[in-house]
Design an enzyme around this catalytic site. Structure first.
Site, PDB file in Angstrom:
ATOM      1  N   PRO A  21      -0.236  -2.975   0.433  1.00  0.00           N
ATOM      2  CA  PRO A  21       0.360  -1.633   0.475  1.00  0.00           C
ATOM      3  C   PRO A  21       0.009  -0.826   1.718  1.00  0.00           C
ATOM      4  CG  PRO A  21      -1.457  -1.717  -1.095  1.00  0.00           C
ATOM      5  CD  PRO A  21      -1.272  -3.112  -0.585  1.00  0.00           C
ATOM      6  N   ASP A  44       8.568  -6.136   8.609  1.00  0.00           N
ATOM      7  CA  ASP A  44       9.312  -5.152   7.819  1.00  0.00           C
ATOM      8  C   ASP A  44       8.828  -3.743   8.130  1.00  0.00           C
ATOM      9  OD1 ASP A  44      11.134  -6.538   6.433  1.00  0.00           O
ATOM     10  OD2 ASP A  44      10.162  -6.394   4.478  1.00  0.00           O
ATOM     11  N   LYS A  66      14.177  -3.279   6.970  1.00  0.00           N
ATOM     12  CA  LYS A  66      15.342  -2.748   6.272  1.00  0.00           C
ATOM     13  C   LYS A  66      14.866  -1.513   5.512  1.00  0.00           C
ATOM     14  CE  LYS A  66      16.513  -6.598   3.970  1.00  0.00           C
ATOM     15  NZ  LYS A  66      15.205  -7.037   4.099  1.00  0.00           N
ATOM     16  N   GLY A  97       5.808  -5.828   3.395  1.00  0.00           N
ATOM     17  CA  GLY A  97       4.933  -4.898   2.692  1.00  0.00           C
ATOM     18  C   GLY A  97       4.640  -5.400   1.282  1.00  0.00           C
ATOM     19  N   GLY A  98       3.440  -5.095   0.792  1.00  0.00           N
ATOM     20  CA  GLY A  98       3.091  -5.465  -0.581  1.00  0.00           C
ATOM     21  C   GLY A  98       3.055  -6.966  -0.766  1.00  0.00           C
ATOM     22  N   ASP A  99       3.697  -7.425  -1.830  1.00  0.00           N
ATOM     23  CA  ASP A  99       3.807  -8.858  -2.107  1.00  0.00           C
ATOM     24  C   ASP A  99       5.241  -9.289  -1.814  1.00  0.00           C
ATOM     25  OD1 ASP A  99       2.563 -11.311  -3.624  1.00  0.00           O
ATOM     26  OD2 ASP A  99       4.620 -11.090  -4.319  1.00  0.00           O
ATOM     27  N   ILE A 102       7.767  -9.532  -4.796  1.00  0.00           N
ATOM     28  CA  ILE A 102       8.143  -8.367  -5.618  1.00  0.00           C
ATOM     29  C   ILE A 102       9.100  -7.503  -4.800  1.00  0.00           C
ATOM     30  CG2 ILE A 102       7.320  -6.297  -6.827  1.00  0.00           C
ATOM     31  CD1 ILE A 102       6.326  -8.776  -8.185  1.00  0.00           C
ATOM     32  N   THR A 127       0.705  -6.025  -4.372  1.00  0.00           N
ATOM     33  CA  THR A 127       1.914  -5.209  -4.477  1.00  0.00           C
ATOM     34  C   THR A 127       1.535  -3.727  -4.609  1.00  0.00           C
ATOM     35  OG1 THR A 127       4.039  -5.042  -5.596  1.00  0.00           O
ATOM     36  CG2 THR A 127       2.133  -5.424  -7.006  1.00  0.00           C
ATOM     37  N   MET A 181      11.055   2.018  -5.225  1.00  0.00           N
ATOM     38  CA  MET A 181      12.191   2.645  -4.540  1.00  0.00           C
ATOM     39  C   MET A 181      12.813   3.770  -5.374  1.00  0.00           C
ATOM     40  SD  MET A 181      13.804  -0.862  -3.028  1.00  0.00           S
ATOM     41  CE  MET A 181      13.073  -1.972  -4.208  1.00  0.00           C
TER      42      MET A 181
HETATM   43  C1  LIG Z   1      11.598  -3.074  -0.812  1.00  0.00           C
HETATM   44  S1  LIG Z   1      10.317  -2.553  -1.881  1.00  0.00           S
HETATM   45  C2  LIG Z   1       9.057  -3.658  -1.384  1.00  0.00           C
HETATM   46  C3  LIG Z   1       7.936  -3.758  -2.377  1.00  0.00           C
HETATM   47  C4  LIG Z   1       6.794  -4.619  -1.868  1.00  0.00           C
HETATM   48  N1  LIG Z   1       7.203  -5.991  -1.723  1.00  0.00           N
HETATM   49  C5  LIG Z   1       5.575  -4.535  -2.765  1.00  0.00           C
HETATM   50  O1  LIG Z   1       5.193  -5.539  -3.351  1.00  0.00           O
HETATM   51  O2  LIG Z   1       5.001  -3.431  -2.870  1.00  0.00           O
HETATM   52  C6  LIG Z   1       9.842  -1.039  -1.144  1.00  0.00           C
HETATM   53  C7  LIG Z   1       9.209  -0.076  -2.110  1.00  0.00           C
HETATM   54  O3  LIG Z   1       7.865  -0.452  -2.383  1.00  0.00           O
HETATM   55  C8  LIG Z   1       7.113   0.711  -2.678  1.00  0.00           C
HETATM   56  N2  LIG Z   1       5.993   0.791  -1.737  1.00  0.00           N
HETATM   57  C9  LIG Z   1       5.700  -0.054  -0.739  1.00  0.00           C
HETATM   58  N3  LIG Z   1       4.547   0.294  -0.129  1.00  0.00           N
HETATM   59  C10 LIG Z   1       4.092   1.398  -0.776  1.00  0.00           C
HETATM   60  C11 LIG Z   1       2.946   2.232  -0.632  1.00  0.00           C
HETATM   61  N4  LIG Z   1       2.002   2.002   0.287  1.00  0.00           N
HETATM   62  N5  LIG Z   1       2.829   3.290  -1.476  1.00  0.00           N
HETATM   63  C12 LIG Z   1       3.749   3.541  -2.414  1.00  0.00           C
HETATM   64  N6  LIG Z   1       4.842   2.772  -2.605  1.00  0.00           N
HETATM   65  C13 LIG Z   1       5.012   1.717  -1.805  1.00  0.00           C
HETATM   66  C14 LIG Z   1       8.062   1.890  -2.567  1.00  0.00           C
HETATM   67  O4  LIG Z   1       8.600   2.135  -3.834  1.00  0.00           O
HETATM   68  C15 LIG Z   1       9.102   1.338  -1.630  1.00  0.00           C
HETATM   69  O5  LIG Z   1      10.319   2.054  -1.721  1.00  0.00           O
END
Ligand SMILES: C[S@@+](CC[C@H](N)C(=O)[O-])C[C@H]1O[C@@H](n2cnc3c(N)ncnc32)[C@H](O)[C@@H]1O
Length: 265
Positions: A21, A44, A66, A97-99, A102, A127, A181
């Site tokens: 994150p 990303d 994106k 970002g994240g995993d 997901i 994530t 999102m």
């Molecule tokens: C396309 S999704 C990707 C999610 C990512 N693969 C994950 O596992 O967190 C993008 C969304 O992840 C969430 N997100 C990602 N990084 C974040 C963070 N540091 N703090 C809060 N929400 C986050 C938000 O809801 C954002 O709109």
């Protein structure tokens, strides 16, 4: 794994790496190794810039983010770039970002690489739901309060609230729902959940930029979260968590802030 018609390429490869994150200390050791070995990194837009400190200085770094809201590389363009770089013998890291698994469109990228005969590995990341829960100091499956946790997206392919959300499960009082999102459609999501019977007093917490230096926590109920988030209007990515398990976090948010690591150092 689907069979590939093409011959494998011996040198080039693709590694989908979860950047977590934001806090670089949440990277896995495997992610750090992949970053250090990469020739090219396709990044990303949600990846925190500090993560790139782990990459080789000579590695080529390309933003392919994106946003979902503005101009950006199309998924098929990203797939084509990834494959052509790997075919030319490069070790490509696709940094997400994240995993990656997901809401990260990893499935399409894995399928494209397999169809092209490119070796692909996935390195999981933390994530944002798990990053945010750790910062709040709350268990998403708190005994007696939550029997189930679910991750949903509030942003369908057309940019709207997806029509096929299982509202009964969102309205289930023993579920913790984590909304990815949520920014554009939270008011509609909350109104629908209420209309489906979710108690208006159900705790709802938005965490913006979870685990980053500019992290922001907005503590509300499902009835008030959309207005409070709109007022706060955070710049960074936001996740919203809904459910009675979040009640414990709400008392901590108001009475006892969770100790934060020194993210600036
Ligand atoms: C396309 S999704 C990707 C999610 C990512 N693969 C994950 O596992 O967190 C993008 C969304 O992840 C969430 N997100 C990602 N990084 C974040 C963070 N540091 N703090 C809060 N929400 C986050 C938000 O809801 C954002 O709109």
């Amino acid at each position: 794994m689907p069979a590939s018609n093409n011959k494998p390429h011996s040198n080039g490869s693709v590694t989908l790496v979860g950047a977590g994150p934001g806090d670089p200390e949440l990277l896995t050791l495997r992610a750090v190794r992949a970053l250090q070995e990469a020739d090219v990194i396709l990044i990303d837009n949600l990846v925190a810039p500090a993560i790139l400190d782990f990459a080789r200085r000579e590695a080529r770094k390309m933003m392919v983010g994106k946003t979902g809201y503005g101009p950006s590389c199309r998924q098929d363009e990203i797939n084509a770039m990834m494959i052509s770089l790997a075919k030319s013998g490069k070790r490509v890291v696709r940094l997400k970002g994240g995993d990656p698994m997901i809401f990260g469109r990893a499935g399409e990228e894995i399928a494209a690489c397999q169809a092209a005969g490119i070796p692909i590995e996935v390195v999981p990341g933390i994530t944002s739901a798990q990053g945010a829960a750790s910062r709040l100091g709350v268990s998403l499956t708190q005994r007696e309060l939550a029997r189930r946790v679910q991750y949903i997206t509030a942003h369908g392919a057309n940019g709207r609230l997806p029509a096929d959300i299982d509202w009964r499960s969102v309205a289930d009082p023993s579920t913790t729902t984590v909304v990815y999102m949520p920014k554009r459609t939270l008011a509609e999501l909350a109104a629908t959940a209420l209309a489906q019977g979710l108690n208006p007093e159900t705790p709802a917490i938005a965490v913006a930029s979870a685990t980053r230096p500019d992290e922001q926590v907005i503590s509300a109920t499902i009835a008030t979260i959309a207005a409070q988030l709109a007022d706060a209007a955070p710049d960074g990515p936001v996740i919203v968590m809904i459910g009675h398990a979040l009640g414990a976090a709400q008392s901590q948010v108001s009475e006892r802030p969770i100790a934060k690591p020194n993210l600036a150092s």
